[in-house]
Design an enzyme around this catalytic site. Structure first.
Site, PDB file in Angstrom:
ATOM      1  N   HIS A  11       4.441   1.350  11.295  1.00  0.00           N
ATOM      2  CA  HIS A  11       5.510   2.353  11.386  1.00  0.00           C
ATOM      3  C   HIS A  11       6.519   1.876  12.432  1.00  0.00           C
ATOM      4  O   HIS A  11       6.118   1.419  13.505  1.00  0.00           O
ATOM      5  CB  HIS A  11       4.910   3.707  11.794  1.00  0.00           C
ATOM      6  CG  HIS A  11       5.911   4.811  11.800  1.00  0.00           C
ATOM      7  ND1 HIS A  11       6.355   5.405  10.638  1.00  0.00           N
ATOM      8  CD2 HIS A  11       6.580   5.403  12.810  1.00  0.00           C
ATOM      9  CE1 HIS A  11       7.261   6.329  10.944  1.00  0.00           C
ATOM     10  NE2 HIS A  11       7.416   6.344  12.252  1.00  0.00           N
ATOM     11  N   LEU A  44       1.591   8.617  -0.004  1.00  0.00           N
ATOM     12  CA  LEU A  44       0.218   8.767   0.483  1.00  0.00           C
ATOM     13  C   LEU A  44      -0.723   7.970  -0.417  1.00  0.00           C
ATOM     14  O   LEU A  44      -0.495   7.841  -1.619  1.00  0.00           O
ATOM     15  CB  LEU A  44      -0.186  10.245   0.478  1.00  0.00           C
ATOM     16  CG  LEU A  44       0.480  11.115   1.549  1.00  0.00           C
ATOM     17  CD1 LEU A  44       0.059  12.570   1.374  1.00  0.00           C
ATOM     18  CD2 LEU A  44       0.165  10.635   2.955  1.00  0.00           C
ATOM     19  N   ILE A  45      -1.786   7.473   0.190  1.00  0.00           N
ATOM     20  CA  ILE A  45      -2.814   6.733  -0.557  1.00  0.00           C
ATOM     21  C   ILE A  45      -3.837   7.747  -1.074  1.00  0.00           C
ATOM     22  O   ILE A  45      -4.215   8.680  -0.359  1.00  0.00           O
ATOM     23  CB  ILE A  45      -3.478   5.705   0.391  1.00  0.00           C
ATOM     24  CG1 ILE A  45      -2.475   4.618   0.800  1.00  0.00           C
ATOM     25  CG2 ILE A  45      -4.734   5.100  -0.215  1.00  0.00           C
ATOM     26  CD1 ILE A  45      -2.081   3.655  -0.298  1.00  0.00           C
ATOM     27  N   ASN A  57      -1.435   0.590   8.389  1.00  0.00           N
ATOM     28  CA  ASN A  57      -0.024   0.775   8.053  1.00  0.00           C
ATOM     29  C   ASN A  57       0.800   0.425   9.285  1.00  0.00           C
ATOM     30  O   ASN A  57       0.321   0.554  10.415  1.00  0.00           O
ATOM     31  CB  ASN A  57       0.241   2.228   7.651  1.00  0.00           C
ATOM     32  CG  ASN A  57       1.696   2.455   7.296  1.00  0.00           C
ATOM     33  OD1 ASN A  57       2.304   1.670   6.549  1.00  0.00           O
ATOM     34  ND2 ASN A  57       2.294   3.510   7.828  1.00  0.00           N
ATOM     35  N   GLY A 102       9.890  -6.688   1.883  1.00  0.00           N
ATOM     36  CA  GLY A 102       8.685  -7.505   1.934  1.00  0.00           C
ATOM     37  C   GLY A 102       8.619  -8.411   3.150  1.00  0.00           C
ATOM     38  O   GLY A 102       7.883  -9.398   3.154  1.00  0.00           O
ATOM     39  N   SER A 103       9.337  -8.066   4.223  1.00  0.00           N
ATOM     40  CA  SER A 103       9.343  -8.981   5.377  1.00  0.00           C
ATOM     41  C   SER A 103       8.035  -8.918   6.169  1.00  0.00           C
ATOM     42  O   SER A 103       7.562  -9.949   6.674  1.00  0.00           O
ATOM     43  CB  SER A 103      10.557  -8.724   6.273  1.00  0.00           C
ATOM     44  OG  SER A 103      10.434  -7.512   6.967  1.00  0.00           O
TER      45      SER A 103
END
Ligand code: GRF
Length: 189
Positions: A103, A86-87, A101, A14-15
């Protein structure tokens, strides 16, 4: 004010979520994290969000409930942070160019299904590339393929291990995500 929902995964620290929440709370971003969503009650990032006085929701039927949840909370922008699946298509379509998102590499290199966590940094080091970094991109129905919104770069050092490179990139991610949201807001809000 832009209303953000952050979607976290089942394992993430959760950073990135924390850096976005803090940028909103300190006024660096003219936005509010209205909601942090996870697919499971046991997602460690939910505790971090609650410590930061941010509303959280664990969706048991994630794929089915996600769209109605985002609409019900009047969300403008969705940020994935450590969510590895995947959403669902209906959400991708409803939030086209409104879902981001991050990456941990310079896409389009080192992306796609299975490229997550240390595997990404191992691949970068094995390739001999002299620089790496991170990418914020729009979310589509395929892994890591949406249009790139923002990237930051850092060197790959001769004595880097996947762990040392990962730590350098993670610092950069926190900066990159906040800058990308700032860019999004300046074009959309
Ligand atoms: C980050 O490395 C991000 O690039 C990837 O998942 C990781 C999440 O880390 N998508 P954290 O939970 O934000 O610390």
């Amino acid at each position: 004010m832009t209303r953000i929902a952050i979607i976290v995964g089942t394992k993430g620290r959760g950073s990135n979520m924390r850096s976005i929440i803090e940028a909103c709370q300190s006024g660096v971003l003219n936005a509010e994290v209205a909601l942090v969503i996870a697919p499971s009650e046991s997602s460690p990032a939910l505790v971090v969000a609650q410590d930061l006085s941010t509303k959280t929701l664990a969706l048991q039927n994630f794929d089915i409930e996600l769209l109605t949840t985002l609409v019900r909370h009047d969300i403008d922008l969705v940020c994935l942070a450590g969510f590895m699946r995947l959403i669902p298509k209906n959400v991708v379509e409803a939030f086209e160019y409104r879902m981001l998102n991050i990456h941990p590499a310079l896409l389009p290199k080192y992306g796609g299904q299975g490229m997550w966590g240390m595997k990404v940094h191992e691949a970068v080091i094995a390739s001999g590339d002299r620089e790496s970094g991170c990418t914020v991109h729009f979310v589509t129905e395929r892994y890591d393929e949406g249009a790139i919104l923002h990237q930051l770069k850092c060197p790959v050092l001769a004595d880097d291990t996947p762990e040392s490179l990962s730590a350098r990139v993670l610092q950069l991610e926190h900066e990159c995500y906040v800058q990308a949201i700032q860019l999004w807001i300046s074009h959309n809000a």
